[in-house]
Design an enzyme around this catalytic site. Sequence first.
Site, PDB file in Angstrom:
ATOM      1  N   ARG A  88      13.208   1.741   7.289  1.00 14.90           N
ATOM      2  CA  ARG A  88      11.503   1.717   7.243  1.00 14.90           C
ATOM      3  C   ARG A  88      11.314   0.076   7.775  1.00 14.90           C
ATOM      4  O   ARG A  88      10.352  -0.048   8.032  1.00 14.90           O
ATOM      5  CB  ARG A  88      11.406   1.704   5.576  1.00 14.90           C
ATOM      6  CG  ARG A  88      10.216   2.245   5.462  1.00 14.90           C
ATOM      7  CD  ARG A  88       9.706   2.637   3.908  1.00 14.90           C
ATOM      8  NE  ARG A  88      10.503   1.491   2.940  1.00 14.90           N
ATOM      9  CZ  ARG A  88      10.284   0.160   3.116  1.00 14.90           C
ATOM     10  NH1 ARG A  88       9.549  -0.451   3.333  1.00 14.90           N
ATOM     11  NH2 ARG A  88      11.248  -0.239   1.685  1.00 14.90           N
ATOM     12  N   GLU A 122      24.496   2.820  -8.398  1.00 18.79           N
ATOM     13  CA  GLU A 122      24.559   4.197  -7.940  1.00 18.79           C
ATOM     14  C   GLU A 122      25.602   5.034  -7.615  1.00 18.79           C
ATOM     15  O   GLU A 122      26.345   4.750  -7.924  1.00 18.79           O
ATOM     16  CB  GLU A 122      24.252   3.751  -6.363  1.00 18.79           C
ATOM     17  CG  GLU A 122      23.119   2.456  -6.103  1.00 18.79           C
ATOM     18  CD  GLU A 122      21.745   3.594  -5.926  1.00 18.79           C
ATOM     19  OE1 GLU A 122      21.377   4.834  -5.664  1.00 18.79           O
ATOM     20  OE2 GLU A 122      20.882   2.900  -6.137  1.00 18.79           O
ATOM     21  N   HIS A 179      21.681  -1.325  -7.780  1.00 14.85           N
ATOM     22  CA  HIS A 179      20.642  -2.229  -7.659  1.00 14.85           C
ATOM     23  C   HIS A 179      19.319  -2.763  -8.590  1.00 14.85           C
ATOM     24  O   HIS A 179      20.203  -2.145  -9.986  1.00 14.85           O
ATOM     25  CB  HIS A 179      19.317  -0.856  -7.185  1.00 14.85           C
ATOM     26  CG  HIS A 179      19.402  -0.509  -5.396  1.00 14.85           C
ATOM     27  ND1 HIS A 179      20.176   0.080  -4.719  1.00 14.85           N
ATOM     28  CD2 HIS A 179      19.705  -1.857  -4.502  1.00 14.85           C
ATOM     29  CE1 HIS A 179      19.747   0.153  -3.950  1.00 14.85           C
ATOM     30  NE2 HIS A 179      18.824  -1.263  -3.211  1.00 14.85           N
ATOM     31  N   CYS A 212      21.817  -1.608   2.136  1.00 14.87           N
ATOM     32  CA  CYS A 212      22.612  -1.643   0.895  1.00 14.87           C
ATOM     33  C   CYS A 212      23.610  -0.298   1.019  1.00 14.87           C
ATOM     34  O   CYS A 212      24.753  -0.550   0.401  1.00 14.87           O
ATOM     35  CB  CYS A 212      21.758  -1.282  -0.459  1.00 14.87           C
ATOM     36  SG  CYS A 212      20.470  -2.941  -0.795  1.00 14.87           S
TER      37      CYS A 212
HETATM   38  N1  PCA Z   1      18.344  -4.598  -1.223  1.00 15.55           N
HETATM   39  C1  PCA Z   1      18.281  -3.711   0.685  1.00 15.55           C
HETATM   40  C2  PCA Z   1      18.771  -4.627   0.991  1.00 15.55           C
HETATM   41  C3  PCA Z   1      19.408  -5.651   0.119  1.00 15.55           C
HETATM   42  C4  PCA Z   1      18.551  -5.667  -0.155  1.00 15.55           C
HETATM   43  O1  PCA Z   1      18.910  -6.354  -1.591  1.00 15.55           O
HETATM   44  C5  PCA Z   1      18.572  -2.226   0.257  1.00 15.55           C
HETATM   45  O2  PCA Z   1      18.095  -1.736  -1.515  1.00 15.55           O
HETATM   46  O3  PCA Z   1      18.578  -1.503   0.877  1.00 15.55           O
END
Ligand code: PCA
Length: 197
Positions: free
Chosen positions: A88, A78, A165, A141
């Site tokens: 959401r 990111e 991610h 996240c």
């Molecule tokens: N993904 C979520 C929160 C925990 C995770 O593994 C996110 O993208 O916010």
Amino acid sequence: MTILITAFEPFQQETINATMEALSLLPDSVCGHTLIKRTIPVVFGKAVEAVTALVDDLRPEAVICLGQASGRAEVTPERVAINVMDARIPDNAGEQPVDAPIREDGPAAYFSTLPVKAMVQAMKEASVPASLSNTAGTFVCNDLMYGLLDHLARTGRNIPAGFIHIPATPAQAVERPTPSLAPETVAKGLAAAIGTL
Ligand code: PCA
């Protein structure tokens, strides 16, 4: 270098989180760097508290937080975290903030201090699908990435830190059809990314 690397617990009615699987496959040492692995709760505020406490206690020289992004087909470092919570779905404590700032007095955004483009390149060279993401979303996240970078900025610590991610696992995709990557492939990519530090 000592690197703190975190996974998230399962959320949204899932029994696993892809980040836990990938993290468990990473060795304790990658490219001469020692990894400190931890798993943290999917709860607004609590995830930040957990990681900043680890940063203060363990004094790692870099921090990489992992999250699962179902629907994505690639491993995605990111670029930026933004100062908003807009959920959401409820988090694992049942909280669902909408259009709320993370820090009333905080800047609009923080950029990752990880070498995000070099990480993408290294993962691709390791034959792992990867691309740079310009949004970490507005759920836990993003909250964690913003809170971590805010803590480091406010305490004047200039260490590489940020968020990556990863896609769902094939087993998760069997339950709910979505792009997926095997945890072994993700772990190989993460090792390549860590090698850029
Ligand atoms: N993904 C979520 C929160 C925990 C995770 O593994 C996110 O993208 O916010």
